[in-house]
Scaffold this motif. Structure first.
Motif, short mmCIF file in Angstrom:
data_model
loop_
_atom_site.label_atom_id
_atom_site.label_comp_id
_atom_site.label_asym_id
_atom_site.label_seq_id
_atom_site.Cartn_x
_atom_site.Cartn_y
_atom_site.Cartn_z
N GLY A 38 -14.74 -8.37 -51.85
CA GLY A 38 -15.67 -7.87 -50.69
C GLY A 38 -16.65 -8.10 -50.45
N GLU A 39 -17.31 -8.26 -49.72
CA GLU A 39 -18.89 -8.87 -49.09
C GLU A 39 -19.78 -7.07 -49.11
OE1 GLU A 39 -21.36 -11.22 -49.40
OE2 GLU A 39 -21.03 -11.88 -47.39
N ILE A 40 -20.97 -7.80 -49.73
CA ILE A 40 -22.45 -6.25 -49.57
C ILE A 40 -22.70 -6.98 -48.34
CG2 ILE A 40 -24.27 -5.70 -50.88
CD1 ILE A 40 -22.96 -6.86 -52.96
N HIS A 41 -23.18 -5.83 -47.99
CA HIS A 41 -24.10 -6.05 -46.11
C HIS A 41 -25.63 -4.58 -46.30
CE1 HIS A 41 -21.02 -7.86 -44.45
NE2 HIS A 41 -20.17 -7.04 -44.51
N THR A 42 -26.28 -5.45 -46.29
CA THR A 42 -27.85 -4.31 -45.73
C THR A 42 -27.93 -4.39 -44.58
OG1 THR A 42 -28.25 -6.17 -47.74
CG2 THR A 42 -29.71 -4.04 -46.94
N PRO A 43 -27.78 -2.95 -44.20
CA PRO A 43 -27.88 -2.57 -42.47
C PRO A 43 -29.47 -1.96 -43.22
CG PRO A 43 -26.73 -0.78 -43.87
CD PRO A 43 -27.22 -1.60 -44.76
N TYR A 44 -30.41 -2.49 -41.79
CA TYR A 44 -31.51 -2.18 -41.94
C TYR A 44 -32.28 -0.83 -40.56
CZ TYR A 44 -36.78 -2.24 -40.59
OH TYR A 44 -38.37 -1.68 -39.84
N GLY A 45 -32.63 0.02 -40.68
CA GLY A 45 -32.56 0.89 -39.88
C GLY A 45 -33.15 2.36 -40.24
N SER A 95 -25.52 -10.28 -44.48
CA SER A 95 -24.61 -10.03 -45.43
C SER A 95 -25.21 -10.69 -46.91
CB SER A 95 -23.62 -11.02 -45.55
OG SER A 95 -23.86 -11.98 -45.72
N ALA A 96 -24.71 -10.54 -48.32
CA ALA A 96 -24.89 -10.94 -49.73
C ALA A 96 -24.68 -11.84 -49.58
CB ALA A 96 -24.88 -10.47 -51.04
N SER A 97 -24.20 -12.84 -49.56
CA SER A 97 -24.00 -14.45 -49.01
C SER A 97 -24.37 -15.14 -48.64
CB SER A 97 -22.52 -14.62 -48.45
OG SER A 97 -21.16 -14.17 -48.92
N GLU A 98 -25.42 -14.98 -48.02
CA GLU A 98 -26.55 -15.33 -46.92
C GLU A 98 -27.67 -14.89 -47.23
OE1 GLU A 98 -26.99 -14.19 -42.83
OE2 GLU A 98 -28.62 -15.65 -42.30
N VAL A 99 -28.17 -13.68 -48.41
CA VAL A 99 -29.30 -13.34 -49.00
C VAL A 99 -28.97 -14.13 -49.98
CG1 VAL A 99 -30.42 -11.47 -50.64
CG2 VAL A 99 -29.47 -11.00 -48.28
N LEU A 100 -28.14 -14.80 -50.75
CA LEU A 100 -27.98 -15.37 -52.18
C LEU A 100 -28.35 -16.44 -52.41
CD1 LEU A 100 -25.20 -13.30 -54.13
CD2 LEU A 100 -28.42 -13.49 -54.27
N LYS A 101 -27.64 -17.13 -50.70
CA LYS A 101 -27.88 -18.80 -50.20
C LYS A 101 -28.71 -19.37 -49.95
CE LYS A 101 -24.91 -21.70 -48.44
NZ LYS A 101 -23.41 -21.27 -47.21
N HIS A 102 -29.84 -18.51 -49.17
CA HIS A 102 -30.96 -18.62 -47.83
C HIS A 102 -32.21 -17.63 -48.57
CE1 HIS A 102 -28.67 -21.05 -45.85
NE2 HIS A 102 -27.30 -20.08 -45.82
N THR A 103 -32.23 -17.04 -49.02
CA THR A 103 -33.75 -15.86 -48.96
C THR A 103 -34.02 -15.18 -50.33
OG1 THR A 103 -32.77 -13.54 -48.36
CG2 THR A 103 -32.80 -14.95 -46.60
#
Ligand SMILES: Nc1ncnc2c1ncn2[C@@H]1O[C@H](COP(=O)(O)OP(=O)(O)OP(=O)(O)O)[C@@H](O)[C@H]1O
Length: 540
Positions: free
Chosen positions: A306-313, A324-332
């Motif tokens: 699976g993939e984890i997502h963080t919606p903000y609102g 997504s968690a993949s983007e967070v862990l790779k880039h931010t």
């Protein structure tokens, strides 16, 4: 299609009549597995019609304000869709906020009907004056569904032809930074929300959802997703028993689940200790408070497929952005650990986001605001089809949080943040919780990330102890609360080293410890920093 989400349920009932729509726990089987009561989409649609006939015969009609005091489950879903069919206006208030605050919300929103569990009806009798104006009371007990189903005449209740800007519901904020406020939702906003969630996450029929925030689940039937009602106390989500959640996920092959970072931390700890993985899960949504990258990493190991997502609102504007968690862990994540805030991704299609110079007073029109450049921290404001226009009878709050822009309007999130060069939003903390020191502002989310990296720290809270003097309160990981003065001193000295090693936290020298933080009633995840500040300002 007319502007009413009840149409989506009718459409799913035609599309997958026998597909499972809701499964609600009903005790245990002899061997220990959870026993469920299930309803298919066709049955749920028929139930919603039966409830709609029943309520309209009692006098609930289009526009009637109906206070909902029903626990998450089958009845709540049936009733919500019945109210939408009628075009009545459900009022939803978090039950965990305490009776006094709850009654204040009730008095303010002036319901004309209550649909509630026996305890709720009882409260309405005892505190009669808060419920003045209520002319219809419907008790939701076991007999409610039995009676309904036996009386059901089988004819569909037609869905109201609601206008896009017609009032659909009043949803209260959780009131983390002030009194809870009733947010006015129009039918068109719900339609936009369902569409945004469907297209952002590619949610389709056949998915199975375990929602750990009840309001979030109301649109599952509209998305064609089956809802598994979790065994948890909605007024105290953080008291959840992880064993029950994990069992429900495994037993129902759950593919999607929403919960706050506090809840996922409890589940991550449980799964790690028992080396459990959850291969059926395709998607986890975490929101309500910033999600630490370390938690994403831990949960990723638990959901190998699976993939984890963080919606903000916020209640007033949802969803604004997602990452997504993949983007967070790779880039931010590396920047978050350096104290730059938490990245919450790019605005969703159709949502406009700006960062403007922070100001405390009202901003009447958009021309009166100054837009900041990428990298500069300011107030986050949003505009889009699911951004609400105002609060229920609170003109001052409207003036403080809305900015007119020609025919349209912007909502001020009450959050501080910035854009990066790639167009991603970074959350830095809530505006009222920033600490204005002599040397400039300190942002909660930026500073706390530094201390959260300490192995014994579960979470931390930056506070103003008075006059712009910052301090950090620590909630240690379970079992690591310092048991002696010497322990405390050692812990403080390690925290001090972390503070000095980073430019953003250099001026923080004071630390306090709390066994468990005061948190919001809805997610049990947003730290109430202002109440911590009040406590420690005494000790100045
Ligand atoms: N993914 C996220 N990352 C960081 N913060 C988030 C995220 N999702 C939500 N939040 C925080 O939650 C806030 C919205 O919370 P909510 O709508 O429950 O109202 P509230 O803030 O509790 O109520 P009040 O406005 O009365 O204080 C956002 O403004 C933001 O501060």
């Amino acid at each position: 299609m007319p502007h009413n989400v009840a149409h989506f349920l009718a459409a799913q009932a035609r599309r997958q009549p026998d597909g499972p729509a809701v499964r609600a726990p009903d005790g245990r089987e002899a061997e220990g597995s959870i026993k469920y009561i299930s309803r298919s989409f066709a049955e749920l649609e028929a139930d919603a019609s039966a409830v709609a006939h029943y309520l309209s015969e009692l006098g609930v009609c289009r526009g009637t304000r109906v206070l909902l005091m029903v626990k998450p489950g089958l009845d709540l879903i049936r009733i919500v869709f019945a109210l939408f069919k009628i075009g009545a206006v459900p009022i939803v208030i978090d039950p965990g906020m305490g009776l006094r605050r709850f009654l204040k919300c009730v008095r303010h929103s002036r319901p004309e009907a209550i649909v509630g569990i026996p305890a709720a009806i009882w409260i309405s009798r005892i505190f009669r004056s808060s419920f003045a104006g209520v002319r219809v009371k419907v008790t939701v007990n076991r007999g409610f569904s039995r009676k309904l189903l036996s009386d059901a005449r089988g004819d569909a209740y037609p869905v109201a032809d609601s206008a896009s800007d017609e009032l659909a519901a009043i949803l209260f904020t959780s009131g983390s930074t002030g009194p809870a406020k009733g947010v006015l939702y129009e039918h068109g906003m719900f339609m936009a929300q369902v569409e945004a969630i469907r297209s952002q996450y590619g949610i389709g029929p056949g998915e199975v959802d375990l929602p750990m925030l009840p309001v979030f689940a109301l649109f599952n039937p509209a998305l064609g997703m089956c809802t598994i009602v979790p065994e948890m106390n909605p007024s105290r989500p953080a008291t959840v028993d992880p064993e029950k959640i994990v069992r429900a996920i495994q037993q129902n092959q759950v593919s999607n689940s929403f919960g706050s970072p506090a809840l996922w931390t409890i589940i991550a700890r449980y799964c790690e200790a028992r080396e459990v993985t959850l291969p059926s899960v395709k998607r986890i949504l975490m929101a309500g408070a910033p999600v630490p990258p370390a938690l994403m990493e831990r949960m990723q190991a638990v959901i190998p497929n699976g993939e984890i997502h963080t919606p903000y609102g916020a209640t007033e504007a949802l969803p604004v952005s997602s990452i997504s968690a993949s983007e967070v862990l790779k880039h931010t994540a590396a920047q978050t650990r350096r104290g730059e805030g938490t990245c919450v991704g790019k605005p969703l299609p159709g949502v406009e986001v700006r960062v403007i110079e922070a100001s405390n007073g009202p901003i009447e029109s958009i021309e009166g605001s100054k837009v900041l450049h990428a990298g500069e921290v300011g107030e986050l404001i949003v505009k889009g089809p699911s951004v609400t226009r105002g609060y229920d009878k609170l003109p001052e709050a409207d003036a403080r949080s809305k900015i007119a822009d020609g025919e349209g309007h912007w909502h001020r999130m009450g959050d501080l943040g910035k854009f990066d060069a790639a167009g991603r939003i970074w959350f830095c903390g809530r505006m009222v919780e920033r600490v204005l020191t002599q040397n400039g502002p300190l942002y909660t989310d930026c500073c706390e990330a530094i201390f959260n990296q300490h192995a014994k720290v579960y979470r931390s809270a930056l506070i103003d102890t008075g006059g712009g003097h910052p301090a950090v309160v620590i909630e240690p990981e379970p079992g690591h609360y310092p048991s002696s003065e010497a322990d405390k001193e050692e812990f403080c000295s390690e925290l001090g080293q972390l503070a000095r090693a980073n430019a953003v936290t250099q001026c923080i020298e004071r630390f306090f410890f709390e066994k468990s933080f005061p948190v919001d009633v809805r997610h049990n995840a947003k730290i109430h920093r202002l109440s911590l500040a009040e406590k420690y300002s005494m000790e100045n």
